[in-house]
Each structure stands twice: as C-alpha cells, then as structure tokens.
Scaffold this active site. Structure first.
Site, PDB file in Angstrom:
ATOM      1  N   LYS A  85     -17.563   8.770  -3.096  1.00 45.07           N
ATOM      2  CA  LYS A  85     -16.295   8.874  -3.828  1.00 45.07           C
ATOM      3  C   LYS A  85     -15.253   7.561  -3.451  1.00 45.07           C
ATOM      4  O   LYS A  85     -14.860   6.773  -4.382  1.00 45.07           O
ATOM      5  CB  LYS A  85     -15.627   9.963  -3.695  1.00 45.07           C
ATOM      6  CG  LYS A  85     -14.179  10.179  -4.120  1.00 45.07           C
ATOM      7  CD  LYS A  85     -13.242  11.316  -3.910  1.00 45.07           C
ATOM      8  CE  LYS A  85     -11.998  11.215  -4.095  1.00 45.07           C
ATOM      9  NZ  LYS A  85     -11.083  10.845  -2.785  1.00 45.07           N
ATOM     10  N   ASN A  86     -15.165   7.507  -2.113  1.00 43.78           N
ATOM     11  CA  ASN A  86     -14.000   6.434  -1.814  1.00 43.78           C
ATOM     12  C   ASN A  86     -14.557   5.145  -1.816  1.00 43.78           C
ATOM     13  O   ASN A  86     -13.744   4.114  -1.860  1.00 43.78           O
ATOM     14  CB  ASN A  86     -13.326   7.005  -0.642  1.00 43.78           C
ATOM     15  CG  ASN A  86     -12.587   8.116  -0.499  1.00 43.78           C
ATOM     16  OD1 ASN A  86     -12.239   8.356  -1.513  1.00 43.78           O
ATOM     17  ND2 ASN A  86     -12.329   8.740   0.597  1.00 43.78           N
ATOM     18  N   CYS A 122      -3.849  13.556  -3.733  1.00 46.22           N
ATOM     19  CA  CYS A 122      -3.578  14.789  -2.871  1.00 46.22           C
ATOM     20  C   CYS A 122      -2.466  14.229  -2.145  1.00 46.22           C
ATOM     21  O   CYS A 122      -2.164  13.408  -1.763  1.00 46.22           O
ATOM     22  CB  CYS A 122      -4.765  15.084  -2.215  1.00 46.22           C
ATOM     23  SG  CYS A 122      -6.240  15.580  -2.999  1.00 46.22           S
ATOM     24  N   ARG A 159       3.057   9.522  -0.348  1.00 41.15           N
ATOM     25  CA  ARG A 159       2.208   8.751   0.305  1.00 41.15           C
ATOM     26  C   ARG A 159       2.593   7.136   0.370  1.00 41.15           C
ATOM     27  O   ARG A 159       2.556   6.554  -0.562  1.00 41.15           O
ATOM     28  CB  ARG A 159       0.548   8.825  -0.085  1.00 41.15           C
ATOM     29  CG  ARG A 159       0.142  10.427   0.460  1.00 41.15           C
ATOM     30  CD  ARG A 159      -1.092  10.864  -0.242  1.00 41.15           C
ATOM     31  NE  ARG A 159      -2.334   9.620   0.099  1.00 41.15           N
ATOM     32  CZ  ARG A 159      -3.552  10.164  -0.341  1.00 41.15           C
ATOM     33  NH1 ARG A 159      -3.686  11.342  -1.020  1.00 41.15           N
ATOM     34  NH2 ARG A 159      -4.460   9.247  -0.147  1.00 41.15           N
ATOM     35  N   ASP A 187     -10.823  13.277   6.529  1.00 36.25           N
ATOM     36  CA  ASP A 187     -11.148  14.062   5.087  1.00 36.25           C
ATOM     37  C   ASP A 187     -12.388  15.209   5.553  1.00 36.25           C
ATOM     38  O   ASP A 187     -12.875  16.034   4.553  1.00 36.25           O
ATOM     39  CB  ASP A 187     -11.867  13.078   4.415  1.00 36.25           C
ATOM     40  CG  ASP A 187     -10.803  12.323   3.730  1.00 36.25           C
ATOM     41  OD1 ASP A 187      -9.610  12.612   3.904  1.00 36.25           O
ATOM     42  OD2 ASP A 187     -11.247  11.008   3.134  1.00 36.25           O
ATOM     43  N   ARG A 193     -12.807  16.920  -8.288  1.00 32.32           N
ATOM     44  CA  ARG A 193     -12.443  15.363  -8.422  1.00 32.32           C
ATOM     45  C   ARG A 193     -13.231  14.545  -7.383  1.00 32.32           C
ATOM     46  O   ARG A 193     -13.401  13.531  -7.510  1.00 32.32           O
ATOM     47  CB  ARG A 193     -10.892  15.496  -7.673  1.00 32.32           C
ATOM     48  CG  ARG A 193     -10.043  15.874  -8.621  1.00 32.32           C
ATOM     49  CD  ARG A 193      -8.377  15.702  -7.851  1.00 32.32           C
ATOM     50  NE  ARG A 193      -8.352  14.331  -7.582  1.00 32.32           N
ATOM     51  CZ  ARG A 193      -7.166  13.831  -7.009  1.00 32.32           C
ATOM     52  NH1 ARG A 193      -6.316  14.641  -7.012  1.00 32.32           N
ATOM     53  NH2 ARG A 193      -7.314  12.658  -6.610  1.00 32.32           N
TER      54      ARG A 193
HETATM   55  N1  EPU Z   1       0.005   4.543   5.448  1.00 37.46           N
HETATM   56  C1  EPU Z   1       1.434   4.043   5.663  1.00 37.46           C
HETATM   57  N2  EPU Z   1       1.779   2.747   4.728  1.00 37.46           N
HETATM   58  C2  EPU Z   1       0.837   2.505   3.715  1.00 37.46           C
HETATM   59  C3  EPU Z   1      -0.497   3.201   3.777  1.00 37.46           C
HETATM   60  C4  EPU Z   1      -0.554   3.988   4.553  1.00 37.46           C
HETATM   61  O1  EPU Z   1       2.002   4.286   6.277  1.00 37.46           O
HETATM   62  O2  EPU Z   1       1.083   1.521   3.235  1.00 37.46           O
HETATM   63  C5  EPU Z   1      -0.244   5.664   6.436  1.00 37.46           C
HETATM   64  C6  EPU Z   1      -0.338   6.926   5.481  1.00 37.46           C
HETATM   65  O3  EPU Z   1       0.923   7.703   5.300  1.00 37.46           O
HETATM   66  C7  EPU Z   1      -1.351   7.854   6.368  1.00 37.46           C
HETATM   67  C8  EPU Z   1      -2.152   6.554   7.221  1.00 37.46           C
HETATM   68  O4  EPU Z   1      -1.383   5.469   7.172  1.00 37.46           O
HETATM   69  O5  EPU Z   1      -0.745   8.392   7.467  1.00 37.46           O
HETATM   70  C9  EPU Z   1      -3.600   6.342   6.600  1.00 37.46           C
HETATM   71  O6  EPU Z   1      -3.441   6.454   5.309  1.00 37.46           O
HETATM   72  P1  EPU Z   1      -4.492   5.320   4.276  1.00 37.46           P
HETATM   73  O7  EPU Z   1      -3.716   4.278   3.537  1.00 37.46           O
HETATM   74  O8  EPU Z   1      -5.776   5.027   5.193  1.00 37.46           O
HETATM   75  O9  EPU Z   1      -5.159   6.492   3.256  1.00 37.46           O
HETATM   76  P2  EPU Z   1      -5.233   6.176   1.644  1.00 37.46           P
HETATM   77  O10 EPU Z   1      -6.020   4.828   1.558  1.00 37.46           O
HETATM   78  O11 EPU Z   1      -4.047   6.564   0.746  1.00 37.46           O
HETATM   79  C10 EPU Z   1      -7.801   6.987   1.945  1.00 37.46           C
HETATM   80  C11 EPU Z   1      -8.593   8.066   1.230  1.00 37.46           C
HETATM   81  C12 EPU Z   1      -8.293   9.347   1.749  1.00 37.46           C
HETATM   82  C13 EPU Z   1      -8.262   9.518   3.246  1.00 37.46           C
HETATM   83  C14 EPU Z   1      -7.611   8.306   3.881  1.00 37.46           C
HETATM   84  C15 EPU Z   1      -7.660   8.191   5.251  1.00 37.46           C
HETATM   85  C16 EPU Z   1      -9.174   6.950  -0.959  1.00 37.46           C
HETATM   86  C17 EPU Z   1      -9.027   7.057  -2.368  1.00 37.46           C
HETATM   87  N3  EPU Z   1      -8.634   8.023  -0.327  1.00 37.46           N
HETATM   88  O12 EPU Z   1      -6.365   7.293   1.544  1.00 37.46           O
HETATM   89  O13 EPU Z   1      -9.152  10.255   1.254  1.00 37.46           O
HETATM   90  O14 EPU Z   1      -7.959  10.423   3.574  1.00 37.46           O
HETATM   91  O15 EPU Z   1      -8.079   7.009   3.464  1.00 37.46           O
HETATM   92  O16 EPU Z   1      -9.184   7.986   5.714  1.00 37.46           O
HETATM   93  O17 EPU Z   1      -9.907   6.167  -0.305  1.00 37.46           O
HETATM   94  C18 EPU Z   1     -10.020  12.179   0.273  1.00 37.46           C
HETATM   95  O18 EPU Z   1     -11.046  11.831   0.168  1.00 37.46           O
HETATM   96  O19 EPU Z   1      -9.887  13.662   0.318  1.00 37.46           O
HETATM   97  C19 EPU Z   1      -8.939  11.692   0.700  1.00 37.46           C
HETATM   98  C20 EPU Z   1      -7.633  11.999   0.662  1.00 37.46           C
END
Ligand code: EPU
Length: 432
Positions: A22-23, A117, A123, A308, A400
């Site tokens: 998915k990701n 989520c 976020r 995850d 999803r």
């Molecule tokens: N963060 C910041 N600033 C930013 C971006 C992130 O402070 O600009 C913080 C977040 O608050 C968090 C940490 O950095 O504490 C990690 O966030 P990240 O950006 O890595 O998460 P994401 O890209 O929003 C993706 C996956 C998530 C998974 C996370 C961590 C996708 C679409 N989503 O989210 O997947 O939990 O990486 O591995 O790729 C899931 O599949 O269930 C899911 C939620």
C-alpha cells in the site's frame, strides 16, 4: 453498515498470497504525474486508498486503463492543471504526494490538505514544506490548501536535513527533486522498503536517484522521465499482519510473495515470542504450537520494528505468559484501539507512548470497532484467537489497506464473514 463477524479459537492452516505494498503504491501512483508516457504498473493492491488516488488522477485528466486485476496503464501526459482541490483528497494521507509531483512537473501546485488515520492530533507536514522551500518554492497554507510556486517555474536542487525521520517528507522531496535543476540531497531520510521502491520506479523511468535505503538520498535532476514498466514490492505490513494472526490463533501458514528481509524486524520479535518462522526465499512459513511468550516492543523507523505493526503485535501479546511493554517511537497517540481490546478482556495500561500489557489466558469475543486501519487489523488478529464471536464495525478502515481481507483469511480456515446491515438512517428511510 458493514461488519466483520469472526468466530475465534480456530487455528489457521494453508497458504496466503501477499498483495503489493500500500505505502509504495500510494507513492508510485502520484509519481506517474512526473512521467511523459504510459507507465504500466503491476502488483497494485486493490484497496480503497488506491482507488481514491486513481480517481484523483482521473479527475486531473490522467488516462488510466485496467490491464488486469492488479495491473494498470497510467498515462498522465494529458494533465494540464496543477490544482488538486477535490474533497476526496481530504480522505487519504497520501494525497499530499500530489504536492511534490505537481510542483515537480508544473512548478506550482495547489493541493487540499491531506486526511488519513488520526494518531492524536494534526499530522504535521512542516518537514515537507521546509524541503520545498529549500528548493526555492514559495509555500503558503491557506483555506485548507497547500499552495506552492517555484519562481521561474522550476525547482532547484538543495541540501535538506530532515529534523525527524519522515517517510512522507522523504517521498515528497524525492518526487519534487526528480525533475529539478541540479542535485538534491536529503539527509536523515527514511529508509523504509517503499522509499527504495519509489526510487527504483523513478530510476526505471529515467530518473537518477541514489542512496535510497540509506539515511542520505541524492537526486540528480533530469530533464524528463519517460514511460515504462514497474512491479510494486509486496506489502511488508500486510504480511506481518497475517504472521501476527497465525501467532494469535495458532496453526501453520505459508505466507507467499514476500521479501523476507523486509520482515526481519517482525520475524525476530515473533521468534522471541515463541513463534516459528522459516525463510523460504520468496515466502515465510509461520507456525505457532506453544504458548506465546511475553516480549517488549519499541517501534522505530525502518529497520526498527514498524509502528504500523504495533497494534497487531500488541493484540498477540494480550495472551502472552507475562507482562509486555510496548513503546511507540513514531506517533504520539497510537493506542486508541486499547479500549476496544479491553472489551475482549485485554489488560492494558497506557501512559503516554508506553503501554503495559498483562497477558491473560485468552480473550473473549465482543462487539468492537476499528478505530483506524492497523487498529482494525489488530481487532481481527485478536478475534481470531479469542473464544466466541467478535463483531468488528467500521471495517471501511481495514479495506483502505488490506486487499480481499475476508477472502484471504477464509482461505487459511478462519471463520470470518462480512455482514452488511442497513444503517439507522437507511432503516428510517425505508420505513413507510
Ligand atoms: N512528522 C513531523 N513533521 C513532518 C512529517 C512527519 O513532525 O513534516 C512526524 C510525525 O508527526 C510522526 C513522524 O514524523 O511523528 C513520522 O511521520 P511520517 O512522516 O514518517 O509518517 P507519514 O509519512 O505521514 C507514513 C505511512 C504511515 C506510517 C508512517 C511511519 C503512508 C501513506 N503512511 O506516514 O502508515 O505509520 O509513515 O512509518 O505511507 C499505515 O499504513 O497504517 C500508516 C499510518
């Protein structure tokens, strides 16, 4: 309203095939915006997040043809607008990748703020914005939209140090940098398998991305990307979820179409818990025929234990022979599901990012809800090993991210069915 009804306590046996990640899919699909020509993409998971992204690309003007169930031809050449402000954008997190992709292609992008989520608050995307700004873009967040413009219509390579290891920021900056002028260096980059998959996709279309999978990624901007063929990697978290299901319910299942190296962090923890895991090249055999042992788990960016998988492994530890400590190292609040597990008899105390799980002999079926995607998967894991019947509501979250969840579990002997009942509103409407 659709529910999953699971009669638990039945060990699982057989084989299960893992779908595309998915990701990775939700990064590679927006990446096709950067490509001038047809991208044939194989192993696209049939899940609602992907359907929504494909619909967003169609709305923008992409030509998308289904070759077979999991293969699509995507041609974004006809897209003329860099504005993606549709309501459906707010339903998924990955819609933010349209910022990097549209900005990289058109030199400007106006994109609705993403959804996804909710792990206890908004976020943030400050690291994405910091990167775009370093590449010369002007960025403004107004009226629920992110508006970005690169003066002169083109981004320029820059050196960007991420303050936090962010999957989303790493991907978004790779997308923005692929067609930029000069070299972009992302330091403290995320190293997840889907980062490497995106780099491989971009490179196979003519980009020059080096170092993906390490903490420093260098992107040498190129003039254009052209169409080609790509197959998405298997889903590490989907595989891990079925591994957890076998650990919880017992039995022996061959999990096919995986990259065992990507599962190492999960495998090692399951082995510590007394689960047998055998690497079979492009499959793993998982067997559990003895009690689950307690374990401590700390989630971290890859190659650490994935956040995850935190809810699913916690569900298994609910029936371990002692007390386990979970430390969430990525998100501030990813324990909303604990109250649901408590309805099944789990004993869990949460304090900030730490959860202490006191193992019980077994859980008991109850009506519970999926609070988010992985929380929903955790409910199913818990239900498969529990005594009695569990009804899981709000399963749209599970759909999803998991292709054919019910069918796959039935294929390994789970007693699970999907029941659709008219919701209260429909009932009211249908009266008289
Ligand atoms: N963060 C910041 N600033 C930013 C971006 C992130 O402070 O600009 C913080 C977040 O608050 C968090 C940490 O950095 O504490 C990690 O966030 P990240 O950006 O890595 O998460 P994401 O890209 O929003 C993706 C996956 C998530 C998974 C996370 C961590 C996708 C679409 N989503 O989210 O997947 O939990 O990486 O591995 O790729 C899931 O599949 O269930 C899911 C939620």
């Amino acid at each position: 309203m659709t529910k999953y009804v699971i009669k638990g306590g039945k060990p699982l046996y057989g084989k299960i095939d893992i779908s595309g990640a998915k990701n990775a899919a939700v990064a590679i699909i927006p990446a096709t915006i950067l490509v001038g020509g047809v991208c044939r993409i194989e192993n696209i998971p049939q899940i609602s997040d992907v359907t929504m992204l494909l619909n967003i690309l169609k709305q923008l003007g992409a030509d998308i043809r289904t070759v077979n169930k999991n293969t699509m031809d995507i041609d974004c050449s006809a897209i003329r607008s860099s504005e993606a402000t549709f309501d459906m954008m707010r339903k998924i997190r990955a819609s933010y990748y349209l910022i990097g992709a549209l900005l990289g292609r058109f030199g400007s992008a106006t994109v609705a703020m993403p959804g996804g989520c909710n792990f206890g608050g908004v976020r943030p995307i400050d690291q994405h914005i910091k990167g775009f700004t370093a590449m010369g873009a002007e960025v403004e967040v107004k009226n629920g939209h992110v508006c970005t413009t690169a003066p002169g219509g083109k981004l320029r390579g820059a050196s960007i140090y991420l303050d936090v290891v962010s999957v989303g920021a790493t991907i978004n900056l790779m997308l923005a940098a692929a067609l930029a002028d000069g070299i972009t260096v992302i330091e403290n980059a995320a190293r997840e398998p889907h980062i490497v998959d995106l780099a491989n996709f971009l490179n196979s279309m003519g980009a020059d991305v080096r170092g993906a999978g390490t903490g420093v990624i260098k992107i040498y901007g190129v003039d254009r990307l052209s169409g080609g063929f790509y197959s998405i990697i298997p889903d590490q978290i989907e595989a891990g979820t079925y591994m957890a299901a076998v650990a919880d319910a017992g039995g022996e299942v061959l999990i096919n179409n995986v990259i065992p190296r990507h599962l190492k962090c999960i495998t090692v923890k399951l082995e510590e818990m007394g689960v047998y895991v055998e690497d079979r090249g492009d499959a793993v055999l998982v067997r559990r025929d003895s009690p689950i042992r307690r374990a401590n788990v700390k989630t971290l960016p890859y190659p650490g234990f994935p956040t995850d998988m935190q809810p699913q492994i916690s569900a298994v530890l609910c029936i371990a022979d002692g007390t386990s400590v979970i430390t969430e190292g990525v998100w501030d609040n990813r324990y909303k599901y604990v109250d649901e597990l408590a309805k099944m008899g789990a004993r869990i105390q949460v304090d900030g990012r730490v959860a202490v799980i006191e193992g019980v002999e077994s859980l008991t079926g109850a009506p519970v809800k999926a609070c988010d995607l992985r929380a929903g998967a955790a409910m199913a894991v818990a239900a498969l090993g529990a005594h009695g019947v569990t009804e899981i509501s709000e399963v749209g979250y599970i759909e999803r991210g998991y292709e054919s969840f019910v069918e796959k579990l039935r294929g390994i002997g789970a007693d699970i069915s999907c029941v659709t009942e008219p919701d209260a509103e429909d009932e009211e409407k249908s009266v008289g």
